[in-house]
Design a protein around this motif. Sequence first.
Motif, mmCIF file in Angstrom:
data_model
loop_
_atom_site.group_PDB
_atom_site.id
_atom_site.type_symbol
_atom_site.label_atom_id
_atom_site.label_comp_id
_atom_site.label_asym_id
_atom_site.label_seq_id
_atom_site.Cartn_x
_atom_site.Cartn_y
_atom_site.Cartn_z
ATOM 1 N N ALA A 37 41.217 -10.317 -28.256
ATOM 2 C CA ALA A 37 41.698 -10.117 -26.886
ATOM 3 C C ALA A 37 40.574 -9.753 -25.922
ATOM 4 O O ALA A 37 40.840 -9.490 -24.755
ATOM 5 N N THR A 38 39.336 -9.741 -26.407
ATOM 6 C CA THR A 38 38.185 -9.335 -25.593
ATOM 7 C C THR A 38 37.291 -10.536 -25.337
ATOM 8 O O THR A 38 36.764 -11.143 -26.276
ATOM 9 N N TYR A 39 37.104 -10.858 -24.075
ATOM 10 C CA TYR A 39 36.273 -12.008 -23.722
ATOM 11 C C TYR A 39 34.796 -11.693 -23.929
ATOM 12 O O TYR A 39 34.313 -10.590 -23.658
ATOM 13 N N ALA A 40 34.070 -12.660 -24.435
ATOM 14 C CA ALA A 40 32.608 -12.612 -24.473
ATOM 15 C C ALA A 40 32.090 -14.001 -24.151
ATOM 16 O O ALA A 40 32.603 -15.002 -24.661
ATOM 17 N N LEU A 41 31.085 -14.051 -23.330
ATOM 18 C CA LEU A 41 30.544 -15.334 -22.892
ATOM 19 C C LEU A 41 30.073 -16.164 -24.079
ATOM 20 O O LEU A 41 30.253 -17.385 -24.117
ATOM 21 N N VAL A 42 29.484 -15.496 -25.083
ATOM 22 C CA VAL A 42 28.948 -16.242 -26.217
ATOM 23 C C VAL A 42 30.053 -16.774 -27.134
ATOM 24 O O VAL A 42 29.776 -17.610 -28.000
ATOM 25 N N LYS A 43 31.286 -16.306 -26.955
ATOM 26 C CA LYS A 43 32.393 -16.822 -27.756
ATOM 27 C C LYS A 43 33.146 -17.943 -27.049
ATOM 28 O O LYS A 43 34.012 -18.575 -27.644
ATOM 29 N N ASP A 44 32.827 -18.182 -25.783
ATOM 30 C CA ASP A 44 33.602 -19.106 -24.956
ATOM 31 C C ASP A 44 32.992 -20.504 -25.024
ATOM 32 O O ASP A 44 31.887 -20.729 -24.520
ATOM 33 N N SER A 378 14.064 14.330 -13.262
ATOM 34 C CA SER A 378 14.288 13.889 -11.885
ATOM 35 C C SER A 378 13.885 12.420 -11.757
ATOM 36 O O SER A 378 12.723 12.072 -11.966
ATOM 37 N N CYS A 379 14.843 11.558 -11.440
ATOM 38 C CA CYS A 379 14.553 10.120 -11.416
ATOM 39 C C CYS A 379 15.255 9.457 -10.228
ATOM 40 O O CYS A 379 16.244 8.724 -10.396
ATOM 41 N N PRO A 380 14.765 9.693 -9.018
ATOM 42 C CA PRO A 380 15.409 9.092 -7.848
ATOM 43 C C PRO A 380 15.297 7.579 -7.785
ATOM 44 O O PRO A 380 16.023 6.938 -7.025
ATOM 45 N N THR A 381 14.407 6.990 -8.591
ATOM 46 C CA THR A 381 14.303 5.528 -8.623
ATOM 47 C C THR A 381 15.266 4.904 -9.633
ATOM 48 O O THR A 381 15.389 3.679 -9.674
ATOM 49 N N CYS A 382 15.929 5.698 -10.453
ATOM 50 C CA CYS A 382 16.811 5.164 -11.489
ATOM 51 C C CYS A 382 18.107 4.654 -10.869
ATOM 52 O O CYS A 382 18.761 5.364 -10.089
ATOM 53 N N LEU A 383 18.504 3.444 -11.258
ATOM 54 C CA LEU A 383 19.643 2.801 -10.607
ATOM 55 C C LEU A 383 20.343 1.847 -11.559
ATOM 56 O O LEU A 383 19.706 0.983 -12.162
ATOM 57 N N PHE A 384 21.637 2.012 -11.707
ATOM 58 C CA PHE A 384 22.515 1.010 -12.311
ATOM 59 C C PHE A 384 23.466 0.563 -11.206
ATOM 60 O O PHE A 384 24.323 1.334 -10.762
ATOM 61 N N LYS A 385 23.327 -0.675 -10.754
ATOM 62 C CA LYS A 385 24.099 -1.115 -9.592
ATOM 63 C C LYS A 385 24.612 -2.531 -9.772
ATOM 64 O O LYS A 385 23.871 -3.429 -10.194
ATOM 65 N N GLY A 386 25.880 -2.725 -9.451
ATOM 66 C CA GLY A 386 26.445 -4.064 -9.379
ATOM 67 C C GLY A 386 26.624 -4.740 -10.712
ATOM 68 O O GLY A 386 26.821 -5.957 -10.774
ATOM 69 N N ASN A 387 26.592 -3.982 -11.804
ATOM 70 C CA ASN A 387 26.705 -4.575 -13.124
ATOM 71 C C ASN A 387 28.159 -4.740 -13.547
ATOM 72 O O ASN A 387 29.050 -4.037 -13.062
ATOM 73 N N SER A 388 28.388 -5.652 -14.462
ATOM 74 C CA SER A 388 29.706 -5.875 -15.050
ATOM 75 C C SER A 388 29.618 -5.574 -16.543
ATOM 76 O O SER A 388 28.875 -6.242 -17.263
ATOM 77 N N ILE A 389 30.347 -4.552 -16.985
ATOM 78 C CA ILE A 389 30.388 -4.200 -18.402
ATOM 79 C C ILE A 389 31.773 -4.551 -18.925
ATOM 80 O O ILE A 389 32.780 -4.103 -18.386
ATOM 81 N N GLU A 390 31.804 -5.357 -19.990
ATOM 82 C CA GLU A 390 33.078 -5.789 -20.557
ATOM 83 C C GLU A 390 32.985 -5.793 -22.074
ATOM 84 O O GLU A 390 32.087 -6.405 -22.648
ATOM 85 N N GLY A 391 33.919 -5.093 -22.713
ATOM 86 C CA GLY A 391 34.023 -5.179 -24.161
ATOM 87 C C GLY A 391 33.100 -4.254 -24.923
ATOM 88 O O GLY A 391 32.506 -4.642 -25.928
ATOM 89 N N SER A 392 32.973 -2.992 -24.477
ATOM 90 C CA SER A 392 32.171 -2.020 -25.219
ATOM 91 C C SER A 392 33.030 -1.305 -26.254
ATOM 92 O O SER A 392 34.237 -1.121 -26.054
#
Length: 591
Positions: A37-44, A378-392
């Motif tokens: 029931a979990t989509y993965a690009l490599v399975k499609d 202290s890491c003001p440059t650290c950024l996770f932005k606009g990502n899509s996480i599916e199926g963890s």
Amino acid sequence: LHRFIVSIIFRGVVADAAFGQGQEADYLANFDAIEDATYALVKDPSSSEKLPSGLVPTCANRGLSSNSGAPREVTVSGGGTVTSSAVASQCGADSVCIIPMGTTFEVNASIDLGALVVRGNVEWTDSQLFSPDVYLCAGYVAIEGQGQWNMDVQDKNAAIYIKNNGYVHPDLRSRAFGSHAKTASDYPTIDIRGRELVRTWSLLSEPLNGGDSTMTLLHDANLMGWRVGDRVGISSDEPMASGEGEEFTILAISERGTVTLDRPAENDYDVAFVPPREGQTYPALMSPEVVNLSRNIVITGDDYEHIGCDPNLPEVIPAEESSTRGCRCASYRTKCTVGWHSIAMNGGSARIQNTRLERCGQRGIEGKYCLHFHKLGSCPTCLFKGNSIEGSHQRGIIVHGTHLSAVEDNTLWNVRGAGIYIEDGNEMHNDIKYNVVSCPFRFNDPIHHGCTVPGTSNRLSDTSDNHSGIFSRAVTNNLIGNRVANAFNGMFFNSGGIGRGSVAGKVCESDARLARVEGNVWHGNGRFGTYTLGSNYAKATDQSILTDGENINKDLCKGFDSLGLGRGVSASMVDNTDYGNAFVGHYDAGD
């Protein structure tokens, strides 16, 4: 002061059918059905236009390397700039390929390696690529020392594929993509930028009923940068984690920005926009989220593997029964479920943007998640932005021992365990904003069991106990404009302790200042929308980024000073919307 829009308070809680911590056997018995029931690009099989040509037959599920126990190491020679062909002529699928300091590896064609260590530079950009899509396969990718990973792909497709070939990095361990600063002078960096979307999610602006195949969004799909062929997910709008989300592919986008779907909707999705009431600033947007699940850069890997536990592995946190070195046996764990993981570890900086991450997380192995800031200070440059996480299968985004980072505009769909997780209690002034965490399964579904998962080191955040979209031990972090749908708790502040791990006994969690909690929406969750647990009495203490979030003078955590004057400071949660949850509230709080 708490200012909320609360729609309906439902009496009672959802039926208990989610995974408890002791239900590993049930989880393993249902695992294949969960993965189906979990989509993965490599399975499609229809994803040939989105995955680089040749990736699956070359790299996918090829098994252990014949020399995985003692792989040969090859340091790339030549200096200056070397291309994919030059690297491939020296390294191969049976070697750990080392890019030394002073050498730049220009990725211009697909390449399959045993593993990759970067102490120089990697450059991977549109202008360098010989073909419209390029992949790199490896058992692990480790950026070390002053190494740099610079990847900026806007017009083409790219994939990083982490193989299960038996290669193990001494620090990042198996099936890893990440960086590690071994010494105080090391500063490895990761910078990945996929094609930017103006918005990664929107809301339905009109109801979508069962049988409808056209949807209208609050924002124009054209202006958001969405494209025909993108996959989208629609969150459940049912109360108390009783609904299901749905996934579609975009067939067409009209000039008005309306979206034609590849099939009719199976469920009804309602829409309500409540105007601001007296004293309020913003309307309540009581509408299901629509998240874009597609990106032009994907990090993926081999199938999950269930591996047996080892009782002799060291326990990283006393009484938590987990290890960072591998799968440690526990009273509730006999196996671990291993996909690939990413981490930025102990120093340096990481910026990962507009990237799809799938098949990630290592259930039961401490510190192995999809995206992870690990003790970066202290890491003001650290950024996770606009990502899509599916199926963890072990949480989504983790902020651990890190301050001033930003986690924004990410979509987390079908992530097992907590979606966004702030770990030890000393983390400060991280911006967690405009993210969507959505579970597409009912909490009492007898197969999928909501988005819970047993066998991790924290039953509170991940199992039927108190599964949470956003979980935090540290309240001095900003939560702004986030949305969580169909979990057990929307947000859960569990700030009653004294710190965890290396800061155990060094943090007055209950006395920390509350940062901005503003404009969030928690809906359709089985228990609480907004939930704080433990004593929450914000005070003026000496906790700061300069002390790594530790409280040096514990007397400042007391309620009164030597003159009998209170140390309390005010706290507020403003313009949040809770609806369709069983409860909203907290235990034991004040100033």
